[in-house]
Scaffold this active site. Sequence first.
Site, PDB file in Angstrom:
ATOM      1  N   GLU A  72      10.328  19.166  -6.593  1.00  0.00           N
ATOM      2  CA  GLU A  72      10.860  17.820  -6.404  1.00  0.00           C
ATOM      3  C   GLU A  72      10.018  16.782  -7.153  1.00  0.00           C
ATOM      4  O   GLU A  72       8.786  16.821  -7.122  1.00  0.00           O
ATOM      5  CB  GLU A  72      10.863  17.450  -4.915  1.00  0.00           C
ATOM      6  CG  GLU A  72      11.251  15.998  -4.699  1.00  0.00           C
ATOM      7  CD  GLU A  72      11.142  15.522  -3.266  1.00  0.00           C
ATOM      8  OE1 GLU A  72      10.637  16.268  -2.423  1.00  0.00           O
ATOM      9  OE2 GLU A  72      11.559  14.379  -3.026  1.00  0.00           O
ATOM     10  N   ASP A 137      -6.334  12.460  -0.661  1.00  0.00           N
ATOM     11  CA  ASP A 137      -6.224  11.066  -1.083  1.00  0.00           C
ATOM     12  C   ASP A 137      -7.351  10.262  -0.444  1.00  0.00           C
ATOM     13  O   ASP A 137      -7.547  10.319   0.768  1.00  0.00           O
ATOM     14  CB  ASP A 137      -4.850  10.534  -0.629  1.00  0.00           C
ATOM     15  CG  ASP A 137      -4.631   9.088  -1.058  1.00  0.00           C
ATOM     16  OD1 ASP A 137      -5.417   8.597  -1.901  1.00  0.00           O
ATOM     17  OD2 ASP A 137      -3.687   8.459  -0.555  1.00  0.00           O
ATOM     18  N   ASP A 139      -8.982   6.303  -0.397  1.00  0.00           N
ATOM     19  CA  ASP A 139      -8.636   4.944  -0.797  1.00  0.00           C
ATOM     20  C   ASP A 139      -9.755   3.999  -0.379  1.00  0.00           C
ATOM     21  O   ASP A 139     -10.205   4.047   0.767  1.00  0.00           O
ATOM     22  CB  ASP A 139      -7.337   4.563  -0.077  1.00  0.00           C
ATOM     23  CG  ASP A 139      -6.681   3.379  -0.729  1.00  0.00           C
ATOM     24  OD1 ASP A 139      -5.477   3.446  -0.955  1.00  0.00           O
ATOM     25  OD2 ASP A 139      -7.380   2.391  -1.006  1.00  0.00           O
TER      26      ASP A 139
END
Lengths: 433, 509
Positions: A72, A137, A139
Amino acid sequence: MTSSESQEKSQEPTTVPSSSTSEASQPQDVQPKAKVSSSDMEFYYKNLLPFRYVFQWLNHSPKPSTDFTMREFAYEFQSGAYRRYNSFDSLEDFKESIVKNNPSRFEVGAVYEINPRDRKSVPKSKMKPMEKELAFDIDLTDYDDVRTCCSKTAICTKCWKFITIATKIMDVALREDFGFEHIIWVFSGRRGAHCWVSDKRARQLNESQRRSVIEYMDVLKNKGTKRLNLRRPFHPHVQRSIDLLKAEFLDIILNEQDPWADDQAAFTALLKFPLEPLNKKLKEYWIENPGRSSLDKWSDINKICTDLSLQKYDLLAVNETKEELILEATYPRLDVEVTRQMNHLLKSPFCIHPGTGNVCVPFDSKNVFDPTKAPNLHQLQNEIIGWKGDNEVNDINRTSLKPYVESFGKYVTNLLKSEKNGKREREDESLEF
Amino acid sequence: MNKQHERTPQGSATKRRTAGRKNFDTAPTIISGKNYLSSYLDDCYHHTCLSLYQNPPIGEIGLEEFEVWAIERLKILNEIDSALKRNKPFQEIELIVLPMLNKSLPLILSKDQDKNTENRRKDYYSHFILKLCFSRSAELREKFVKCETIIFKVRFESMSGVEQRQFVQHMNLPWEYITSAEKAEMSQQLYTSIQPSLRFQLNLTDEISRRDYFEKEEFIKIPFEYVPELISSRSVFLKQGHAFVPKFQQINLLTLEFTGNLQKTLISTSHAFPTLDEEDRLIPILNHLGAANNFLEDDSVFDELMNSEVNSVTVKSTKITRNFPLCASHLMDGLTSAHHLKYLARKQFSLFLKWIGLSVDEALKFWASEFTQTMGMDKFEKEYKYNFRHDYGLEGSKIKYKPWDCRKILSQPRPHAGEYHGCPYRDLSKDSLKAQLKSMGLKDEEVYGVLEINSKGDPTASCTKVLELKTNGLVNEIVTHPNLYYDRMRVYHKKLDDTEGETAAEAES
């Protein structure tokens, strides 16, 4: 790494177009942080984004396989519209669709059992993700309580050190503990970094296994929103992380960020010792002597301990708390959901961050990466326009993107090589039967 | 015939040989067959009293054994399920289950090989028969896995160390015991990794006994993917993708393997089920077994009810409403007084009614008859009909909704004034609850008893008490579901009516 070196060597862009053959009809706007227009994006997709490497990285082979064709992709458009479940049959199809649709960015998702395009023809329960890279991830906005140099979306080289140490800690754990080899870090374009692990074994992890990996890594539990409650002695991973962090703590926290110069912040962050007299004494001392720096305050702890002539056992407890404070301030703050969910999508390497125009370049945790010097789309365009060398040279090689593309290419080649060897091994094994 | 062999392992749990074939069986082959069966089962149980149930059962089984054995195992599973529902810790469940296992499914090895074989046959077959029964829906499969895993764990814990090791070695798992040299090499990391578990899991409070334990402990090297729980809690040492698991944690590994294996075979069984050519013989038994277990998900329990006593008119009669738990009566009261219910109440009530046997057509009639007292039929058709049809899985995503259990009801937003959903034992004021209980026909002291229990803050306990009181102490089941309450009350009343009928008949004659 060659990338950062040669990047610095690269010439300052000039505004005078040298050769008319350049396709860039672009910009008079030299501002590096200027807004990215859709024609800028179209130019970038047509001429600069290294589709072949991204394709190979996700496909694990030069010829299109289901690792790519059943995968995808999602588009995000300037309007804010988001289109999921795109899939492509080949590298050409991939590039063509992105150039045609010209999204402001595209994200990479999982490989499905059913081709994502055909999802409407099957029941929802059939749309099961089969494989995906293991992703992490980090941040910088999650560091706002210990970050004094910048806040929110802003970053600088000082606070990037949080990311640098985080990549080191994650990298060593992924390699030594989990035995992964194909790990790449990608600048998210503004204030964070993504990590992609492409080992076959990592791609095949199911959700509960992914959860176990992230929980193993997530020592702080949800970005430090919960009080640390670690069992002693520390697990080898935690101990190794502490040893790595101790060295950086002095530099990053005490000297540079100095988050506890503010007395109120120091009260809430530091007075967590299991000995009430110590907490009380420290608070009194800091009220009497306001505005002491974080470094001073940190050494005050030892001083007050000596004043209180604490027993050996108590000193041990103080030291344990100090270690926890170091972890709380500097240990990687991870986004759990990104790692846990198999169907989670993450921006592809070499996308352009729509807000900053920065290229999401891959980097290596072993080398220093400076996000403030990361290639920016407008800068790249100017570099092409300003190119004075051989006209035969393709666009990527005229720009400071070149070293990043090259090192990513090397990384992908390695991945493909080990994939091929792995396949052969697996085939050999099956022959034995 | 052969086709049946291949279809599924479970397919062969059925009588494998045709009558015709049996003619060829002469006495000697039967004896060798018996020996063969005995050694086959020895392998399935790895010469211990534990199995992963990986190979299909072989040999013959009579229809009667088929049913009786399955029922005996089902009883144990039901017991475990109810203990799990009440959140009992493993140690307590073990105390309940072990005696039951020893009684109906004993596997303790004896010198008598025939007896061993017989015991194993019963255990093996009953597992596979129930696997057939429980393979038919995701909920049933999940329950089967949970309960069978408990049985597995209880049995493993009751084995001797030697047997445990023997069993582990026979399982074909990608794990190996590390050598003492390897252990010495990593001893520091191994010890710090497991030290907290030694302390908190094995309750070794002093350092000396922990060290001691560690020195004697063996470690298993296994790919980290196999032990996600131990990785999550950082309770094992990890190196190059391998977890080093202390032997005392191996039950975690085993249950994981057992569970995974079971889940897989259940799925393949469910795929094979429709092709099972057994309409006349086995399917009725399986349906009967399905009805014998009180797991509400099974449709067959309700087939019989569907065309029975509950329809749009009778649903309001005392014959039906006397079986209602308080939440349902409360909803009915709300509906008949306001001729309307809001969304959550509608959902809660309509699903409850659906599963006591109100068909969709009757339900629409019933709801319309109430709603149209304050609105036109147009409005009902336009705004509400879809809703009710949706509850019956006829609209939208066509999900077969289950009735809400107590946990679900208690987790919904609490009702405001003029709303009737939720649990009255939690939501009503003490005074109105008192009035309600009285109107249910409880005596004064009984009402106070219930209010006393209710003040402790567990509404289902109050409901449980009411069920007990209303059935004169005959039903002691914990109420976890309004439909369970209804079902038990209905059975109770039916019995009562029958005996009354009989006594009346006797009196007449």
